[in-house]
Design an enzyme around this catalytic site. Structure first.
Site, mmCIF file in Angstrom:
data_model
loop_
_atom_site.group_PDB
_atom_site.id
_atom_site.type_symbol
_atom_site.label_atom_id
_atom_site.label_comp_id
_atom_site.label_asym_id
_atom_site.label_seq_id
_atom_site.Cartn_x
_atom_site.Cartn_y
_atom_site.Cartn_z
ATOM 1 N N HIS A 24 19.806 -13.295 77.683
ATOM 2 C CA HIS A 24 20.931 -12.662 78.515
ATOM 3 C C HIS A 24 22.294 -13.416 78.880
ATOM 4 C CE1 HIS A 24 18.105 -9.676 79.442
ATOM 5 N NE2 HIS A 24 17.346 -10.556 79.211
ATOM 6 N N ASP A 26 24.132 -12.765 75.107
ATOM 7 C CA ASP A 26 25.205 -12.603 74.327
ATOM 8 C C ASP A 26 25.616 -11.842 74.587
ATOM 9 O OD1 ASP A 26 22.938 -11.114 74.230
ATOM 10 O OD2 ASP A 26 22.430 -10.903 72.394
ATOM 11 N N GLY A 113 8.601 -10.952 72.016
ATOM 12 C CA GLY A 113 9.483 -11.736 72.239
ATOM 13 C C GLY A 113 9.882 -12.474 71.510
ATOM 14 N N LEU A 114 9.415 -12.073 70.200
ATOM 15 C CA LEU A 114 10.463 -13.224 69.265
ATOM 16 C C LEU A 114 10.450 -12.790 67.887
ATOM 17 C CD1 LEU A 114 6.934 -15.742 68.502
ATOM 18 C CD2 LEU A 114 8.874 -15.744 70.288
ATOM 19 N N SER A 115 11.147 -11.420 68.581
ATOM 20 C CA SER A 115 12.318 -9.954 67.443
ATOM 21 C C SER A 115 11.821 -9.952 66.212
ATOM 22 C CB SER A 115 13.302 -11.456 67.365
ATOM 23 O OG SER A 115 14.190 -11.690 68.344
ATOM 24 N N SER A 117 11.409 -6.734 65.906
ATOM 25 C CA SER A 117 12.020 -5.875 65.256
ATOM 26 C C SER A 117 13.458 -5.751 64.696
ATOM 27 C CB SER A 117 12.359 -4.583 66.381
ATOM 28 O OG SER A 117 13.256 -5.424 67.806
ATOM 29 N N ASP A 161 19.264 -11.551 68.104
ATOM 30 C CA ASP A 161 18.269 -11.337 67.023
ATOM 31 C C ASP A 161 18.652 -11.099 65.723
ATOM 32 O OD1 ASP A 161 17.280 -11.945 69.874
ATOM 33 O OD2 ASP A 161 16.558 -9.451 69.688
ATOM 34 N N TYR A 211 16.028 -3.485 80.400
ATOM 35 C CA TYR A 211 16.663 -4.367 79.693
ATOM 36 C C TYR A 211 18.879 -3.301 80.243
ATOM 37 C CZ TYR A 211 19.519 -6.548 76.293
ATOM 38 O OH TYR A 211 19.836 -7.689 74.599
HETATM 39 C C1 GLA Z 1 16.500 -9.472 73.988
HETATM 40 C C2 GLA Z 1 18.179 -8.744 73.123
HETATM 41 C C3 GLA Z 1 18.747 -10.130 72.342
HETATM 42 C C4 GLA Z 1 19.261 -11.374 73.779
HETATM 43 C C5 GLA Z 1 17.816 -10.958 74.391
HETATM 44 C C6 GLA Z 1 17.903 -12.040 75.819
HETATM 45 O O1 GLA Z 1 16.234 -10.053 72.697
HETATM 46 O O2 GLA Z 1 17.577 -8.659 71.742
HETATM 47 O O3 GLA Z 1 20.544 -9.631 72.057
HETATM 48 O O4 GLA Z 1 19.824 -10.307 74.475
HETATM 49 O O5 GLA Z 1 17.160 -9.948 74.021
HETATM 50 O O6 GLA Z 1 19.298 -13.322 75.681
#
Ligand code: GLA
Length: 376
Positions: A24, A26, A113-115, A117, A161, A211
């Site tokens: 949190h 970036d 939470g591993l992106s 998307s 991400d 978020y």
């Molecule tokens: C998500 C968002 C990122 C970042 C994280 C927290 O993954 O996509 O841009 O803000 O949360 O660090």
């Protein structure tokens, strides 16, 4: 279901990611420290000579067609909106978007939470550029993918991400300055230790609104602090500045900003720890990061706390924390290599007893970002 993968022209993949530390920050212009994973989204693609993008998936039976002349109308359409978003921003950027047949194979678990998307967006944008004969610049792809997510999907995420998914280098962590996009690739040499990812398996909840609320709070905190400090980003506030001016913030803006300021300081220390191979010191920073995300930023929740606590209670683990946006998703832990099987048993047993269902512990490697392979 059988898929004729060889009938496509090319295969383009992009990585999921795990962030070692720098959560949190970036979107506050801070530095982050993610790695790209061998868990990826894979796109098989071939031009079809029409004005339609035909989407199919390896794990869902739906097939969805996107009309390229009406790309704006797929907002909120399950499974298809991320793809429409990518084609939409590409066209807005003046790039050619060709009709094509697409098979998407996502190895990154949704809501982990591993992106997943970011991996979908980055791989699809790179795939569309490839079939149009355009060059694929990973940083440009990452920025377009972020735009797709911010402006079309409505998730006001930062760049971490998409950058990690596109620009990762096998065996390296990205020490990325999110304000300038300067990135140092730091070799991940962990000696006797391994990076272990564990998914809470919390049923997917809608996290975008929470978020976006946190992001708004940091913007409000920045506006207040700018009355005292000549700054453009919250991440520029030093711990000394914060001791002096933080008091001007009311709760919860005070707590949110305190997390950002202290997390930024931890990331710098963490990169130094990685460079000198000091895993116990890096582990301590991970623990402090989790506590801050739990108590000050309030983005953890019961499941993430239970999983991190279980990991942090295991002898061979020097530190564990939530990774990604939070409210569910995964933890990242630094564990003695020899103790990983025992760690997995211990954490699984303790978490399951407390939460009622098991976590998933992943063996995953640090891989490259975008890969492109011709199948012809
Ligand atoms: C998500 C968002 C990122 C970042 C994280 C927290 O993954 O996509 O841009 O803000 O949360 O660090």
């Amino acid at each position: 279901m059988m898929f004729d993968r060889e009938s496509y022209d090319c295969l383009v993949s992009a990585a999921g990611r795990v962030n070692i530390i720098g959560e949190h920050v970036d979107y506050c212009g801070g530095k982050v420290f993610p790695v790209a994973l061998s868990l990826r989204n894979i796109i098989y693609i071939r031009p079809n000579g029409t004005n339609v993008i035909r989407l199919s998936w390896t794990d869902i039976s739906d097939k969805i067609e996107l009309d390229i002349s009406r790309l704006e109308k797929y907002r909120g359409v399950k499974y298809a909106d991320y793809f429409a978003a990518c084609a939409y921003v590409l066209r807005e950027a003046g790039k050619p978007v060709l009709g094509c047949d697409v098979l998407s194979d996502c190895e990154v678990p949704f809501g982990s939470g591993l992106s997943s998307s970011a991996a979908i967006e980055v791989s699809f944008i790179a795939a569309l550029l490839t079939i149009a004969g355009e060059s694929v610049d990973p940083v440009e792809v990452a920025l377009l993918a972020k735009k797709a997510e911010n402006e079309y999907v409505g998730m006001n995420c930062g760049i971490m991400d998409q950058y990690a998914s596109a620009c990762g280098v096998a065996g390296h962590a990205m020490y990325l300055d999110c304000a300038t996009l300067d990135c140092e690739q730091v070799p991940v040499r962990m000696g006797d230790y391994a990076l272990v990812v564990a998914n809470t398996n919390k049923p997917h909840s809608l996290v975008a609104s929470k978020y976006n609320e946190r992001r708004r709070e940091t913007e409000e905190a920045l506006a207040v602090l700018r009355k005292y400090l000549p700054i453009t980003h919250l991440a520029e506030v030093t711990t000394e500045d914060f001791t002096r001016y933080g008091k001007s913030l009311a709760s919860p803006l005070y707590e949110r900003a305190k997390h950002v300021v202290e997390e930024v300081a931890r990331v710098k220390e963490a990169a130094d720890c990685m460079k000198r191979g000091d895993m116990p010191a890096l582990g301590a920073l991970l623990r402090a990061s989790h506590a801050s995300l739990r108590d000050l930023y309030e983005v953890t929740g019961r499941e993430l706390d239970a999983l991190a606590d279980a990991a942090n209670g295991f002898d061979g683990c020097v530190g564990s924390r939530m990774t990604g946006g939070g409210f569910g998703g995964s933890t990242v832990s630094i564990v003695l290599k020899d103790a990983v099987p025992e760690f997995t048993r211990y954490v699984t047993e303790r978490y399951t007893r407390e939460i009622g269902y098991p976590p998933t512990v992943y063996e995953t490697e640090i891989a490259d970002g975008i890969t492109i392979r011709s199948l012809k």
